[in-house]
Motif scaffolding. Structure first.
Motif, PDB file in Angstrom:
ATOM      1  N   ALA A  67       0.836  -1.208   0.000  1.00  0.00           N
ATOM      2  CA  ALA A  67       0.000   0.000   0.000  1.00  0.00           C
ATOM      3  C   ALA A  67       0.869   1.256   0.000  1.00  0.00           C
ATOM      4  CB  ALA A  67      -0.940   0.001   1.197  1.00  0.00           C
ATOM      5  N   VAL A  68       1.883   1.289   0.862  1.00  0.00           N
ATOM      6  CA  VAL A  68       2.766   2.463   0.929  1.00  0.00           C
ATOM      7  C   VAL A  68       3.501   2.647  -0.397  1.00  0.00           C
ATOM      8  CG1 VAL A  68       4.841   3.411   2.030  1.00  0.00           C
ATOM      9  CG2 VAL A  68       3.030   2.410   3.432  1.00  0.00           C
TER      10      VAL A  68
ATOM     11  N   LYS B 163       4.132   5.669  -5.513  1.00  0.00           N
ATOM     12  CA  LYS B 163       4.475   5.697  -6.940  1.00  0.00           C
ATOM     13  C   LYS B 163       3.330   6.206  -7.811  1.00  0.00           C
ATOM     14  CE  LYS B 163       6.052   1.340  -6.808  1.00  0.00           C
ATOM     15  NZ  LYS B 163       6.436   0.027  -7.315  1.00  0.00           N
ATOM     16  N   ARG B 164       2.107   5.896  -7.418  1.00  0.00           N
ATOM     17  CA  ARG B 164       0.941   6.204  -8.243  1.00  0.00           C
ATOM     18  C   ARG B 164      -0.042   7.068  -7.461  1.00  0.00           C
ATOM     19  NH1 ARG B 164      -0.924   0.341  -9.729  1.00  0.00           N
ATOM     20  NH2 ARG B 164      -2.325   1.369 -11.170  1.00  0.00           N
TER      21      ARG B 164
ATOM     22  N   PHE C  70      -6.558   4.036  -9.067  1.00  0.00           N
ATOM     23  CA  PHE C  70      -5.316   4.720  -9.381  1.00  0.00           C
ATOM     24  C   PHE C  70      -5.566   5.524 -10.646  1.00  0.00           C
ATOM     25  CE2 PHE C  70      -3.464   1.276  -6.850  1.00  0.00           C
ATOM     26  CZ  PHE C  70      -2.661   2.020  -6.010  1.00  0.00           C
ATOM     27  N   ALA C  71      -5.115   6.771 -10.636  1.00  0.00           N
ATOM     28  CA  ALA C  71      -5.246   7.600 -11.831  1.00  0.00           C
ATOM     29  C   ALA C  71      -4.380   7.005 -12.932  1.00  0.00           C
ATOM     30  CB  ALA C  71      -4.809   9.037 -11.529  1.00  0.00           C
ATOM     31  N   VAL C  72      -4.876   7.031 -14.156  1.00  0.00           N
ATOM     32  CA  VAL C  72      -4.164   6.477 -15.305  1.00  0.00           C
ATOM     33  C   VAL C  72      -3.171   7.512 -15.822  1.00  0.00           C
ATOM     34  CG1 VAL C  72      -4.408   5.530 -17.632  1.00  0.00           C
ATOM     35  CG2 VAL C  72      -6.127   5.026 -15.883  1.00  0.00           C
TER      36      VAL C  72
ATOM     37  N   GLU D  95      -7.043  13.370 -15.312  1.00  0.00           N
ATOM     38  CA  GLU D  95      -7.156  13.114 -13.867  1.00  0.00           C
ATOM     39  C   GLU D  95      -5.772  12.886 -13.255  1.00  0.00           C
ATOM     40  OE1 GLU D  95     -10.370  10.690 -11.415  1.00  0.00           O
ATOM     41  OE2 GLU D  95      -9.003   9.344 -12.485  1.00  0.00           O
ATOM     42  N   TRP D  96      -4.908  12.197 -13.961  1.00  0.00           N
ATOM     43  CA  TRP D  96      -3.552  11.938 -13.480  1.00  0.00           C
ATOM     44  C   TRP D  96      -2.756  13.243 -13.402  1.00  0.00           C
ATOM     45  CZ3 TRP D  96       1.373  12.510 -15.540  1.00  0.00           C
ATOM     46  CH2 TRP D  96       2.399  11.879 -14.835  1.00  0.00           C
TER      47      TRP D  96
END
Length: 166
Positions: A87-88, A93-94, A141-143, A148-149
């Motif tokens: 999770a961390v 990263k994302r 997770f944003a793409v 959105e990312w």
């Protein structure tokens, strides 16, 4: 095994006839993460569901102030440490999003001990003013490369600059 059995045997026992049950939970050492920037519309259940992405969740708590308003912070306890590590790492990263607003949550390892019961879903319902008008956005997770990312990255960069300036 004996310690775990003792936890379950003692949990809920009323001591000294005071009417308050004892709460005993097994410690999930190093498998707890601290979550920040949690959207106001996300309660304990929402947080737990979102973090099931990384593994079995033992407990998820969205912290509230003295007026039961969410603070935007909380904790998630995983059954296994490897799920907390994942999770961390993934959230670092994302951009992991829990609502329509592309403000990614932050996740760090936690060493805090907490007994807060958090924000129950029943109270979340009271806090949502425009619930019917807004679309429901699942945790995601944003793409990379999409709008959105890009917006999420701007939120994260702004937050990092503010932290460096403090």
């Amino acid at each position: 095994d004996e310690a775990l059995r003792a936890c379950y045997d003692l949990d809920g026992v009323e001591l000294f006839g005071k009417g308050r049950p004892l709460r005993v939970r097994p410690a999930h050492l190093n498998s707890t993460v601290h979550v920040m920037d949690i959207p106001a519309e996300c309660g304990n259940k929402c947080l737990a569901e979102a973090f099931k992405t990384f593994g079995e969740v033992v407990r998820a708590v969205v912290f509230v102030d003295e007026k039961a308003h969410p603070t935007g912070k909380g904790i998630v306890e995983f059954k296994q440490k490897k799920n907390a590590v994942q999770a961390v790492n993934e959230c670092d990263k994302r951009m992991f999003l829990l609502s329509k607003v592309p403000n990614p949550i932050r996740v760090e390892f936690s060493d805090m001990v907490d007994t807060n019961m958090g924000l129950p879903e029943s109270d979340v319902q009271k806090l949502r003013l425009k619930e019917q008008e807004e679309e429901k956005f699942p945790p995601r997770f944003a793409v990379q490369g999409e709008e959105e990312w890009r917006m999420s990255r701007e939120f994260r960069d702004l937050r990092n600059r503010q932290e460096r300036e403090r």
